[in-house]
Design a protein around this motif. Structure first.
Motif, PDB file in Angstrom:
ATOM      1  N   PHE A  10     -95.061 -68.419   8.405  1.00 37.09           N
ATOM      2  CA  PHE A  10     -93.307 -68.314   9.179  1.00 37.09           C
ATOM      3  C   PHE A  10     -93.187 -66.441   9.803  1.00 37.09           C
ATOM      4  CE2 PHE A  10     -93.477 -66.255   4.940  1.00 37.09           C
ATOM      5  CZ  PHE A  10     -93.017 -64.720   5.275  1.00 37.09           C
ATOM      6  N   THR A  11     -93.018 -66.549  10.590  1.00 37.33           N
ATOM      7  CA  THR A  11     -92.476 -65.423  12.071  1.00 37.33           C
ATOM      8  C   THR A  11     -91.065 -64.773  11.373  1.00 37.33           C
ATOM      9  OG1 THR A  11     -94.048 -65.711  13.504  1.00 37.33           O
ATOM     10  CG2 THR A  11     -92.919 -64.230  13.739  1.00 37.33           C
ATOM     11  N   LEU A  12     -91.191 -63.816  10.806  1.00 32.66           N
ATOM     12  CA  LEU A  12     -89.040 -63.257  10.520  1.00 32.66           C
ATOM     13  C   LEU A  12     -89.361 -61.817  10.766  1.00 32.66           C
ATOM     14  CD1 LEU A  12     -88.919 -65.291   6.871  1.00 32.66           C
ATOM     15  CD2 LEU A  12     -88.065 -66.017   9.215  1.00 32.66           C
ATOM     16  N   VAL A  13     -88.473 -61.407  10.470  1.00 37.18           N
ATOM     17  CA  VAL A  13     -87.641 -59.806  10.576  1.00 37.18           C
ATOM     18  C   VAL A  13     -87.780 -58.923   9.096  1.00 37.18           C
ATOM     19  CG1 VAL A  13     -86.305 -57.951  12.054  1.00 37.18           C
ATOM     20  CG2 VAL A  13     -87.109 -60.108  13.020  1.00 37.18           C
ATOM     21  N   ASP A  14     -88.003 -58.447   8.691  1.00 34.37           N
ATOM     22  CA  ASP A  14     -87.848 -57.881   7.576  1.00 34.37           C
ATOM     23  C   ASP A  14     -87.071 -56.945   7.967  1.00 34.37           C
ATOM     24  OD1 ASP A  14     -88.529 -54.924   8.362  1.00 34.37           O
ATOM     25  OD2 ASP A  14     -90.457 -55.188   7.727  1.00 34.37           O
ATOM     26  N   HIS A  15     -86.559 -55.974   6.516  1.00 32.26           N
ATOM     27  CA  HIS A  15     -85.191 -55.225   6.543  1.00 32.26           C
ATOM     28  C   HIS A  15     -85.521 -53.965   7.127  1.00 32.26           C
ATOM     29  CE1 HIS A  15     -87.170 -53.961   2.166  1.00 32.26           C
ATOM     30  NE2 HIS A  15     -86.761 -53.008   2.944  1.00 32.26           N
ATOM     31  N   ILE A  69     -96.735 -58.662  -8.068  1.00 30.34           N
ATOM     32  CA  ILE A  69     -95.745 -59.245  -7.184  1.00 30.34           C
ATOM     33  C   ILE A  69     -94.343 -58.568  -6.047  1.00 30.34           C
ATOM     34  CG2 ILE A  69     -93.722 -61.054  -7.881  1.00 30.34           C
ATOM     35  CD1 ILE A  69     -94.927 -60.971 -10.546  1.00 30.34           C
ATOM     36  N   GLN A  70     -94.427 -59.339  -4.839  1.00 30.01           N
ATOM     37  CA  GLN A  70     -93.413 -58.989  -3.876  1.00 30.01           C
ATOM     38  C   GLN A  70     -92.518 -59.829  -3.904  1.00 30.01           C
ATOM     39  OE1 GLN A  70     -93.833 -56.763  -1.578  1.00 30.01           O
ATOM     40  NE2 GLN A  70     -91.373 -56.907  -1.817  1.00 30.01           N
ATOM     41  N   PRO A  71     -91.233 -59.235  -4.657  1.00 27.16           N
ATOM     42  CA  PRO A  71     -90.073 -60.067  -4.202  1.00 27.16           C
ATOM     43  C   PRO A  71     -89.273 -59.984  -3.456  1.00 27.16           C
ATOM     44  CG  PRO A  71     -89.718 -57.663  -5.917  1.00 27.16           C
ATOM     45  CD  PRO A  71     -90.876 -58.213  -5.060  1.00 27.16           C
ATOM     46  N   VAL A  72     -88.976 -61.308  -2.647  1.00 31.16           N
ATOM     47  CA  VAL A  72     -88.542 -61.686  -1.495  1.00 31.16           C
ATOM     48  C   VAL A  72     -87.266 -61.846  -1.076  1.00 31.16           C
ATOM     49  CG1 VAL A  72     -89.113 -62.660   1.011  1.00 31.16           C
ATOM     50  CG2 VAL A  72     -90.874 -61.106  -0.386  1.00 31.16           C
ATOM     51  N   PHE A  73     -86.173 -61.547  -0.651  1.00 33.62           N
ATOM     52  CA  PHE A  73     -84.868 -62.120   0.058  1.00 33.62           C
ATOM     53  C   PHE A  73     -84.847 -62.541   1.303  1.00 33.62           C
ATOM     54  CE2 PHE A  73     -80.248 -61.948   1.489  1.00 33.62           C
ATOM     55  CZ  PHE A  73     -79.676 -63.019   0.134  1.00 33.62           C
ATOM     56  N   ILE A  74     -85.222 -64.457   0.882  1.00 34.42           N
ATOM     57  CA  ILE A  74     -84.732 -64.413   2.815  1.00 34.42           C
ATOM     58  C   ILE A  74     -83.812 -65.539   3.043  1.00 34.42           C
ATOM     59  CG2 ILE A  74     -85.478 -66.395   4.250  1.00 34.42           C
ATOM     60  CD1 ILE A  74     -88.484 -66.449   3.341  1.00 34.42           C
ATOM     61  N   SER A  75     -83.099 -64.614   4.154  1.00 34.13           N
ATOM     62  CA  SER A  75     -81.421 -65.203   4.279  1.00 34.13           C
ATOM     63  C   SER A  75     -81.375 -66.318   5.219  1.00 34.13           C
ATOM     64  CB  SER A  75     -81.080 -64.201   5.414  1.00 34.13           C
ATOM     65  OG  SER A  75     -79.409 -64.501   5.852  1.00 34.13           O
ATOM     66  N   VAL A  76     -80.444 -67.209   4.976  1.00 36.44           N
ATOM     67  CA  VAL A  76     -80.070 -68.158   5.754  1.00 36.44           C
ATOM     68  C   VAL A  76     -79.197 -68.289   6.288  1.00 36.44           C
ATOM     69  CG1 VAL A  76     -81.415 -70.102   3.485  1.00 36.44           C
ATOM     70  CG2 VAL A  76     -78.818 -69.494   3.783  1.00 36.44           C
ATOM     71  N   PRO A 113     -81.299 -57.181   9.755  1.00 33.74           N
ATOM     72  CA  PRO A 113     -82.006 -56.140   8.995  1.00 33.74           C
ATOM     73  C   PRO A 113     -81.157 -55.428   7.721  1.00 33.74           C
ATOM     74  CG  PRO A 113     -83.138 -56.387  11.121  1.00 33.74           C
ATOM     75  CD  PRO A 113     -81.692 -56.818  10.988  1.00 33.74           C
ATOM     76  N   ASP A 114     -81.048 -54.224   9.029  1.00 28.46           N
ATOM     77  CA  ASP A 114     -79.408 -52.832   8.425  1.00 28.46           C
ATOM     78  C   ASP A 114     -78.688 -53.891   7.207  1.00 28.46           C
ATOM     79  OD1 ASP A 114     -80.612 -51.583   9.871  1.00 28.46           O
ATOM     80  OD2 ASP A 114     -78.596 -50.976  11.127  1.00 28.46           O
ATOM     81  N   VAL A 115     -78.215 -54.570   7.668  1.00 27.84           N
ATOM     82  CA  VAL A 115     -77.598 -55.389   6.046  1.00 27.84           C
ATOM     83  C   VAL A 115     -77.825 -55.896   5.170  1.00 27.84           C
ATOM     84  CG1 VAL A 115     -75.740 -57.762   5.570  1.00 27.84           C
ATOM     85  CG2 VAL A 115     -75.089 -56.359   7.604  1.00 27.84           C
ATOM     86  N   LEU A 116     -79.400 -56.286   5.621  1.00 30.17           N
ATOM     87  CA  LEU A 116     -80.255 -56.753   4.576  1.00 30.17           C
ATOM     88  C   LEU A 116     -80.997 -55.746   3.641  1.00 30.17           C
ATOM     89  CD1 LEU A 116     -82.164 -59.466   6.006  1.00 30.17           C
ATOM     90  CD2 LEU A 116     -80.900 -60.189   3.702  1.00 30.17           C
ATOM     91  N   ILE A 136     -88.224 -57.090  -0.854  1.00 38.05           N
ATOM     92  CA  ILE A 136     -87.730 -56.954   0.854  1.00 38.05           C
ATOM     93  C   ILE A 136     -87.273 -58.299   1.172  1.00 38.05           C
ATOM     94  CG2 ILE A 136     -89.198 -57.483   2.804  1.00 38.05           C
ATOM     95  CD1 ILE A 136     -91.804 -56.327   1.255  1.00 38.05           C
ATOM     96  N   GLY A 137     -86.414 -57.380   2.235  1.00 38.13           N
ATOM     97  CA  GLY A 137     -85.235 -58.697   2.771  1.00 38.13           C
ATOM     98  C   GLY A 137     -86.171 -59.251   4.110  1.00 38.13           C
ATOM     99  N   LEU A 138     -85.721 -60.555   4.325  1.00 44.30           N
ATOM    100  CA  LEU A 138     -86.203 -61.206   5.109  1.00 44.30           C
ATOM    101  C   LEU A 138     -85.331 -61.663   6.469  1.00 44.30           C
ATOM    102  CD1 LEU A 138     -89.414 -62.223   4.663  1.00 44.30           C
ATOM    103  CD2 LEU A 138     -89.655 -60.045   5.313  1.00 44.30           C
ATOM    104  N   THR A 139     -84.964 -61.934   7.570  1.00 38.41           N
ATOM    105  CA  THR A 139     -84.001 -62.213   8.558  1.00 38.41           C
ATOM    106  C   THR A 139     -85.311 -62.952  10.182  1.00 38.41           C
ATOM    107  OG1 THR A 139     -81.591 -62.325   8.817  1.00 38.41           O
ATOM    108  CG2 THR A 139     -82.556 -60.329   9.940  1.00 38.41           C
ATOM    109  N   GLY A 140     -84.821 -63.224  10.596  1.00 34.79           N
ATOM    110  CA  GLY A 140     -84.649 -64.194  11.869  1.00 34.79           C
ATOM    111  C   GLY A 140     -83.750 -64.317  12.724  1.00 34.79           C
ATOM    112  N   THR A 141     -83.890 -65.070  13.948  1.00 43.16           N
ATOM    113  CA  THR A 141     -84.238 -65.738  14.861  1.00 43.16           C
ATOM    114  C   THR A 141     -83.311 -67.109  13.739  1.00 43.16           C
ATOM    115  OG1 THR A 141     -85.751 -67.322  15.717  1.00 43.16           O
ATOM    116  CG2 THR A 141     -84.832 -64.915  16.517  1.00 43.16           C
ATOM    117  N   VAL A 142     -81.881 -67.502  14.825  1.00 42.46           N
ATOM    118  CA  VAL A 142     -81.480 -68.788  13.722  1.00 42.46           C
ATOM    119  C   VAL A 142     -82.818 -69.863  14.061  1.00 42.46           C
ATOM    120  CG1 VAL A 142     -79.619 -70.539  14.129  1.00 42.46           C
ATOM    121  CG2 VAL A 142     -79.500 -68.770  13.919  1.00 42.46           C
TER     122      VAL A 142
END
Ligand code: NI
Length: 210
Positions: A55-60, A109-116, A123-126, A138-144
């Motif tokens: 995957f390719t995403l953007v972190d918080h 362990i790396q806990p990760v929250f991926i936004s849908v 990133p700021d909101v996350l 770590i919060g992850l988001t990205g393009t749709v």
């Protein structure tokens, strides 16, 4: 999430579990689990269903990341959205509590929250959101498109829905599953909604090193 939506999600979650359990019965070997109605499952060896992947995403912090950035650590992953009124906060608290009870071992362990909901979850909101649960998140988001791709890879269903119970423009119905991935990014075990932190910790611990 409205009661109706929650019911639909429960049905979807069961469908996902049934799908995973279905593999149990395909006789592919090396598969163990609690059966179709189980809340947790372990699937190993040949015939492993493809859950996860590149995957390719953007972190918080705004940095672009891929699955390779997480190699060497276990990933405990949950998909959701920050506007979620109840299910997501509950599951993220369960993850945080499980890590807490694992003590120093949780460093593996790396806990990760991926936004849908990438349109609202910048990133700021996350960054603000995930820190409420545990600073290690770590919060992850990205393009749709990026979020759609990672959700598909993890077999996570989501769709925008009208939310009459809130002033927000929309809600997002989504599957609620916690995934544990190994140090190489391979799927190990999943936890269904409402699995207790103790059970999550107990099922994770055997995979960890000392
Ligand atoms: Ni949610």
């Amino acid at each position: 999430m409205t009661p109706k939506a929650r019911f639909l999600m429960a049905v979807l979650a069961v469908t996902v579990f049934a799908g995973l359990a279905g593999l149990y019965f395909m006789g592919t070997g090396g598969v163990s689990g609690r059966g179709p109605a189980g809340e947790t499952g372990i699937i190993q060896g040949s015939g492993t269903p493809s859950i996860g992947g590149p995957f390719t995403l953007v972190d918080h912090t705004g940095k672009t990341v891929t699955e390779r950035d997480f190699l060497g650590k276990f990933m405990l992953i949950y998909f959701g959205f920050t506007y979620c009124p109840d299910v997501c906060p509950t599951e993220l608290q369960i993850m945080a509590a499980a890590l807490q009870s694992l003590g120093p071992k949780a460093e593996q362990i790396q806990p990760v929250f991926i936004s849908v909901d990438p349109e609202r979850d910048t990133p700021d909101v996350l960054a603000t959101y995930v820190k409420q649960f545990d600073p290690r998140f770590i919060g992850l988001t990205g393009t749709v498109e990026q979020v759609a791709a990672v959700s598909k890879a993890y077999r996570v269903f989501f769709r925008k829905a009208k939310d009459e119970s809130s002033s927000a423009d929309y809600s997002v119905d989504h599957s609620s599953i916690i995934y544990l991935m190994d140090r190489e990014g391979k799927f190990l075990v999943f936890f269904g909604p409402g699995t207790s932190p103790d059970e999550v910790a107990r099922k994770i611990e055997p995979y960890l090193g000392q």
